[in-house]
Design an enzyme around this catalytic site. Structure first.
Site, PDB file in Angstrom:
ATOM      1  N   GLU A 113       0.864  -1.194   0.000  1.00 46.42           N
ATOM      2  CA  GLU A 113       0.000   0.000   0.000  1.00 46.42           C
ATOM      3  C   GLU A 113       0.888   1.227   0.000  1.00 46.42           C
ATOM      4  OE1 GLU A 113      -2.112   3.156   2.525  1.00 46.42           O
ATOM      5  OE2 GLU A 113      -0.281   2.060   2.954  1.00 46.42           O
ATOM      6  N   ARG A 160      -5.418   5.876  -2.128  1.00 45.99           N
ATOM      7  CA  ARG A 160      -4.176   5.141  -1.923  1.00 45.99           C
ATOM      8  C   ARG A 160      -4.014   4.128  -3.042  1.00 45.99           C
ATOM      9  NH1 ARG A 160      -2.866   8.743   0.755  1.00 45.99           N
ATOM     10  NH2 ARG A 160      -2.002   8.771   2.840  1.00 45.99           N
TER      11      ARG A 160
HETATM   12  C1  SAM Z   1       3.030   4.366   6.306  1.00 43.76           C
HETATM   13  S1  SAM Z   1       3.393   3.684   7.867  1.00 43.76           S
HETATM   14  C2  SAM Z   1       2.508   2.165   7.785  1.00 43.76           C
HETATM   15  C3  SAM Z   1       1.397   2.107   8.775  1.00 43.76           C
HETATM   16  C4  SAM Z   1       0.614   0.815   8.812  1.00 43.76           C
HETATM   17  N1  SAM Z   1       0.172   0.365   7.518  1.00 43.76           N
HETATM   18  C5  SAM Z   1      -0.584   0.943   9.757  1.00 43.76           C
HETATM   19  O1  SAM Z   1      -1.652   0.443   9.457  1.00 43.76           O
HETATM   20  O2  SAM Z   1      -0.443   1.593  10.808  1.00 43.76           O
HETATM   21  C6  SAM Z   1       5.064   3.192   7.706  1.00 43.76           C
HETATM   22  C7  SAM Z   1       5.679   2.603   8.979  1.00 43.76           C
HETATM   23  O3  SAM Z   1       6.976   2.107   8.681  1.00 43.76           O
HETATM   24  C8  SAM Z   1       7.797   2.287   9.813  1.00 43.76           C
HETATM   25  N2  SAM Z   1       9.192   2.273   9.350  1.00 43.76           N
HETATM   26  C9  SAM Z   1       9.831   3.242   8.636  1.00 43.76           C
HETATM   27  N3  SAM Z   1      11.077   2.882   8.372  1.00 43.76           N
HETATM   28  C10 SAM Z   1      11.266   1.649   8.927  1.00 43.76           C
HETATM   29  C11 SAM Z   1      12.372   0.754   8.989  1.00 43.76           C
HETATM   30  N4  SAM Z   1      13.544   1.090   8.421  1.00 43.76           N
HETATM   31  N5  SAM Z   1      12.231  -0.428   9.617  1.00 43.76           N
HETATM   32  C12 SAM Z   1      11.038  -0.752  10.197  1.00 43.76           C
HETATM   33  N6  SAM Z   1       9.951   0.068  10.179  1.00 43.76           N
HETATM   34  C13 SAM Z   1      10.065   1.254   9.547  1.00 43.76           C
HETATM   35  C14 SAM Z   1       7.361   3.632  10.363  1.00 43.76           C
HETATM   36  O4  SAM Z   1       7.708   3.766  11.725  1.00 43.76           O
HETATM   37  C15 SAM Z   1       5.859   3.612  10.105  1.00 43.76           C
HETATM   38  O5  SAM Z   1       5.150   3.198  11.228  1.00 43.76           O
END
Ligand code: SAM
Length: 335
Positions: A113, A160
């Site tokens: 997504e 999205r």
């Molecule tokens: C767009 S959000 C996705 C939210 C999820 N789909 C939900 O329903 O809440 C992206 C997530 O990826 C995490 N994230 C970003 N970089 C990351 C990494 N290098 N390793 C693990 N998680 C990561 C962020 O903290 C964030 O919570």
């Protein structure tokens, strides 16, 4: 039951949509921010792997039927820097980290997504690279932009892009995107215009420097009870939205508070509460637990998440496609 491994899991919006089909359960989740991970853990009976995905070896991840991930979108959204794969903080690269694990663990299906802008970023090159990467790994894909208010019966204007991937070409052919459904829910199903909420959500005279209150009072003159307007404070002015739906919730809402939607209720002018933001994403207000965290964190978690009913409908369509091709869940196979 089909098993799911979830990446960039946030608070688990994608997991919840799959779980609501009654046929899937998340057995592994990765998320490196401890706050959304804590929210996730309040609602799902598993411990989140808090490592950066860059550090996760595919062998650390259980083999599952499905892998899901809403990979970070800052690098692709207009709100971000529009740097795509060149993003300095490496956020654009995170898709490849997810692809690395999908390629090694070979789930039968996957769902990704992202923001709608992913498609047009860098004249379509970024998206083409993503699609090619999945195809080179032997996956057959379909993608579509879906708006929550047209496909989730949720009064939020949230477009999205969803990419589904199947190992089996027949499953891709059998897959059919959910149809549009009428929007019968309104902002009144999300926001409580009659009841009271804690004081901190209200704007009152002299409360904020620069006297935003006077400007808000002047701009928020609308008293339409049936179709209440939703407002946003845009640094210098108030934007009125009377489309009958909430504008897209974003991750940066709450930070400084300027992006949180404003409403005029029976008790005065106030921000939407974090709980209302989660409801606007289709999280059940009676069942989804929000832990004790700052409003800023909860607003961000809600804005970062997904519209759960849209995910549930895509998940149902994916399961249908797998059923049509005779797929048997890993744990239902004879040992
Ligand atoms: C767009 S959000 C996705 C939210 C999820 N789909 C939900 O329903 O809440 C992206 C997530 O990826 C995490 N994230 C970003 N970089 C990351 C990494 N290098 N390793 C693990 N998680 C990561 C962020 O903290 C964030 O919570």
């Amino acid at each position: 039951m089909l098993t799911i491994a979830s990446f960039f899991a946030g608070v688990g919006g994608i997991d919840l949509g799959f779980q609501q089909t009654g046929r899937c359960r998340t057995v592994y989740a990765n998320e490196f921010d401890s706050y959304p991970a804590a929210t996730f853990q309040e609602n799902f009976p598993i411990k989140v792997d808090l490592r950066d995905i860059n550090k996760v070896k595919s062998a650390d991840v259980p083999i599952t039927d499905i892998i899901v991930g809403g990979f970070p979108c800052q690098a692709f959204s207009i709100a971000g820097l529009r740097q795509g794969f060149q993003d300095e903080k490496g956020r654009g690269e995170l898709f490849f980290q997810l692809a690395r694990i999908v390629n090694a663990n070979r789930p039968e299906a996957a769902l990704f997504e992202n923001v709608k802008n992913l498609v047009s970023h860098d004249d379509g090159r970024t998206f083409r690279i993503i699609c090619e990467e999945l195809q080179n790994m032997g996956y057959h894909i379909e993608y579509k932009v879906l708006n929550a208010m047209k496909y989730g019966n949720v009064a939020q204007n949230r477009e999205r892009i969803y990419i589904v991937a199947f190992q089996n070409e027949a499953a891709r052919q059998a897959f059919q995107w959910p149809e549009e459904i009428p929007l019968t829910n309104t902002v009144r199903d999300i926001i409580d215009f009659e009841g009271n909420v804690p004081d901190r959500y209200y704007y009152t005279e002299g409360r904020f420097a620069g006297d935003i209150y006077e400007q808000l009072k002047e701009a928020m003159e609308d008293d339409d009870i049936e179709n209440p307007a939703i407002y946003q404070w845009r640094r210098k002015y108030v934007r009125k939205n009377q489309s009958g739906v909430i504008p897209t919730l974003t991750a940066n809402q709450g930070g400084g508070g300027h992006n949180v939607c404003l409403i005029k209720t029976r008790h005065g002018i106030r921000k939407m509460t974090p709980r209302e933001c989660f409801t606007a994403q289709g999280f059940d207000r009676d069942n989804f637990v929000l832990p004790e965290q700052s409003d800023t964190r909860l607003y961000k978690e809600a804005g970062n998440s997904v519209c759960v009913p849209v995910i549930r409908r895509i998940a149902e369509a994916m399961l249908q496609a797998l059923d049509n091709t005779g797929y048997v869940a890993l744990e239902d196979r004879p040992r």
